[in-house]
Design a protein around this motif. Sequence first.
Motif, PDB file in Angstrom:
ATOM      1  N   ASP A 162      25.288 -24.654   9.905  1.00 16.31           N
ATOM      2  CA  ASP A 162      26.364 -24.036  10.673  1.00 16.31           C
ATOM      3  C   ASP A 162      27.480 -25.017  10.992  1.00 16.31           C
ATOM      4  O   ASP A 162      28.467 -24.655  11.623  1.00 16.31           O
ATOM      5  CB  ASP A 162      25.823 -23.441  11.983  1.00 16.31           C
ATOM      6  CG  ASP A 162      25.163 -22.090  11.763  1.00 16.31           C
ATOM      7  OD1 ASP A 162      25.528 -21.406  10.795  1.00 16.31           O
ATOM      8  OD2 ASP A 162      24.284 -21.721  12.557  1.00 16.31           O
ATOM      9  N   VAL A 201      31.903 -22.090  -0.404  1.00 20.47           N
ATOM     10  CA  VAL A 201      31.379 -22.108   0.960  1.00 20.47           C
ATOM     11  C   VAL A 201      31.531 -20.704   1.545  1.00 20.47           C
ATOM     12  O   VAL A 201      32.595 -20.088   1.438  1.00 20.47           O
ATOM     13  CB  VAL A 201      32.128 -23.129   1.843  1.00 20.47           C
ATOM     14  CG1 VAL A 201      31.707 -22.994   3.301  1.00 20.47           C
ATOM     15  CG2 VAL A 201      31.853 -24.547   1.359  1.00 20.47           C
ATOM     16  N   THR A 204      40.656 -18.445  -0.384  1.00 23.84           N
ATOM     17  CA  THR A 204      39.721 -17.702   0.459  1.00 23.84           C
ATOM     18  C   THR A 204      39.758 -16.223   0.116  1.00 23.84           C
ATOM     19  O   THR A 204      40.787 -15.694  -0.324  1.00 23.84           O
ATOM     20  CB  THR A 204      40.050 -17.904   1.952  1.00 23.84           C
ATOM     21  OG1 THR A 204      39.132 -17.139   2.754  1.00 23.84           O
ATOM     22  CG2 THR A 204      41.470 -17.441   2.263  1.00 23.84           C
ATOM     23  N   PRO A 213      26.060 -20.393   6.044  1.00 26.78           N
ATOM     24  CA  PRO A 213      25.603 -20.547   7.429  1.00 26.78           C
ATOM     25  C   PRO A 213      24.101 -20.313   7.508  1.00 26.78           C
ATOM     26  O   PRO A 213      23.502 -19.753   6.581  1.00 26.78           O
ATOM     27  CB  PRO A 213      26.385 -19.457   8.174  1.00 26.78           C
ATOM     28  CG  PRO A 213      26.659 -18.426   7.129  1.00 26.78           C
ATOM     29  CD  PRO A 213      26.862 -19.180   5.850  1.00 26.78           C
ATOM     30  N   PHE A 220      32.851 -12.239   7.205  1.00 26.73           N
ATOM     31  CA  PHE A 220      32.342 -13.243   6.295  1.00 26.73           C
ATOM     32  C   PHE A 220      33.410 -13.540   5.260  1.00 26.73           C
ATOM     33  O   PHE A 220      33.984 -12.622   4.665  1.00 26.73           O
ATOM     34  CB  PHE A 220      31.068 -12.769   5.581  1.00 26.73           C
ATOM     35  CG  PHE A 220      29.813 -13.356   6.139  1.00 26.73           C
ATOM     36  CD1 PHE A 220      29.672 -14.727   6.284  1.00 26.73           C
ATOM     37  CD2 PHE A 220      28.767 -12.534   6.518  1.00 26.73           C
ATOM     38  CE1 PHE A 220      28.511 -15.268   6.800  1.00 26.73           C
ATOM     39  CE2 PHE A 220      27.606 -13.072   7.034  1.00 26.73           C
ATOM     40  CZ  PHE A 220      27.480 -14.441   7.173  1.00 26.73           C
ATOM     41  N   SER A 231      27.479 -23.746   0.131  1.00 29.35           N
ATOM     42  CA  SER A 231      27.133 -23.944   1.534  1.00 29.35           C
ATOM     43  C   SER A 231      27.189 -22.595   2.239  1.00 29.35           C
ATOM     44  O   SER A 231      28.186 -21.866   2.117  1.00 29.35           O
ATOM     45  CB  SER A 231      28.105 -24.923   2.205  1.00 29.35           C
ATOM     46  OG  SER A 231      27.831 -25.013   3.595  1.00 29.35           O
ATOM     47  N   ARG A 246      31.392 -18.593   5.054  1.00 31.93           N
ATOM     48  CA  ARG A 246      31.465 -18.818   6.499  1.00 31.93           C
ATOM     49  C   ARG A 246      32.029 -17.584   7.202  1.00 31.93           C
ATOM     50  O   ARG A 246      32.649 -16.715   6.571  1.00 31.93           O
ATOM     51  CB  ARG A 246      32.359 -20.020   6.834  1.00 31.93           C
ATOM     52  CG  ARG A 246      31.718 -21.366   6.583  1.00 31.93           C
ATOM     53  CD  ARG A 246      30.534 -21.621   7.511  1.00 31.93           C
ATOM     54  NE  ARG A 246      29.982 -22.953   7.342  1.00 31.93           N
ATOM     55  CZ  ARG A 246      29.070 -23.296   6.456  1.00 31.93           C
ATOM     56  NH1 ARG A 246      28.615 -22.391   5.609  1.00 31.93           N
ATOM     57  NH2 ARG A 246      28.599 -24.523   6.403  1.00 31.93           N
ATOM     58  N   THR A 247      31.839 -17.517   8.511  1.00 25.63           N
ATOM     59  CA  THR A 247      32.506 -16.515   9.333  1.00 25.63           C
ATOM     60  C   THR A 247      33.788 -17.128   9.871  1.00 25.63           C
ATOM     61  O   THR A 247      33.959 -18.345   9.874  1.00 25.63           O
ATOM     62  CB  THR A 247      31.609 -16.090  10.510  1.00 25.63           C
ATOM     63  OG1 THR A 247      31.297 -17.241  11.303  1.00 25.63           O
ATOM     64  CG2 THR A 247      30.327 -15.453  10.021  1.00 25.63           C
ATOM     65  N   VAL A 290      30.751 -27.486  10.327  1.00 26.60           N
ATOM     66  CA  VAL A 290      31.938 -27.376   9.492  1.00 26.60           C
ATOM     67  C   VAL A 290      31.829 -28.409   8.369  1.00 26.60           C
ATOM     68  O   VAL A 290      31.679 -29.601   8.631  1.00 26.60           O
ATOM     69  CB  VAL A 290      33.218 -27.624  10.314  1.00 26.60           C
ATOM     70  CG1 VAL A 290      34.446 -27.578   9.413  1.00 26.60           C
ATOM     71  CG2 VAL A 290      33.338 -26.593  11.427  1.00 26.60           C
TER      72      VAL A 290
END
Length: 296
Positions: free
Chosen positions: A127, A140, A153, A99, A267, A97, A142-143, A129
């Motif tokens: 975008d 995934v 992470t 953004p 990111f 996934s 994401r920012t 969640v």
Amino acid sequence: MESLGALNVFAQAAEAGSFVGASRRLGVSPSAVGKAVARLEGRLGARLFHRSTRSLALTAEGGLLLERCRRIFAEVEAATQEMSLAQEAPRGRLRISLPLAGMLLMPTLSAFMRDYPEITLDLDFTDRVVDVIEEGFDVVVRTGEVSDSRLMTRMLGAFEHRVVGSPDYFERVGHPLSPEDLSRHACFQHRFPSTGKFERWPLYRGQDFVGDDLPATLSASTLEPLIYLAERGHGLACVPIFTVRDQLASGALVSTLTPFMKSTGKFRVVWPSSRHPMPKVRAFVDFMAAELKLGA
């Protein structure tokens, strides 16, 4: 290891319902099973079985221990499988996934596909969640920060924003010399599809934010149309540097108001927690962290 062996003998006896059945599974004599269980009971100071000539039944303590044993051996099996998988070459379907701005990461993803031809990418651009585990994503991107304890992470990189326009636009309209001058310019706004709100332009004078009340000549829920129209001289866009790196290098776009820009975004890549990630996940995380250059 001796304790694990004794627990395994106990669990096999409980599952089989007899010392004889456990002995067949383990390839030892029934008396050896009985002695191992007796030694375990002695160490624990608790009786684990009600014994009779015809049956073997767990006591309350034995039932609790069997539950723990099942969890312990399931963890051991999972760890063994993970270690085995860790030695395999990266392959298989990788569900990712990203953004909506992740469309602009396609050159990096293309390079990953060349390096790992046995990995098949399944890309989802949104975008919103997402629930990484419930929705079955392997990775995934994401920012922002991540607070879910179920996830691992890793930061891929930091990036800044720039206000950009084409040389033709600046020749016609002139450069804004301060954020207040933007009121006389065509400003293209990025609208978050999840909230409908505009992403604010991170303009500061010292510590004071001065990016409020900008014109919205055009708005879009993705960055690509803003960049496209800015390149063609229709107005200004405020976008992450990495999305216009090539245009800035070629001169197709020029940045302005840089001294007033203050943002640093991040990111991150997140994936379900595991002691030993699947080879395809580890390959993707390591590749993106090494290859993705988000700065100017």
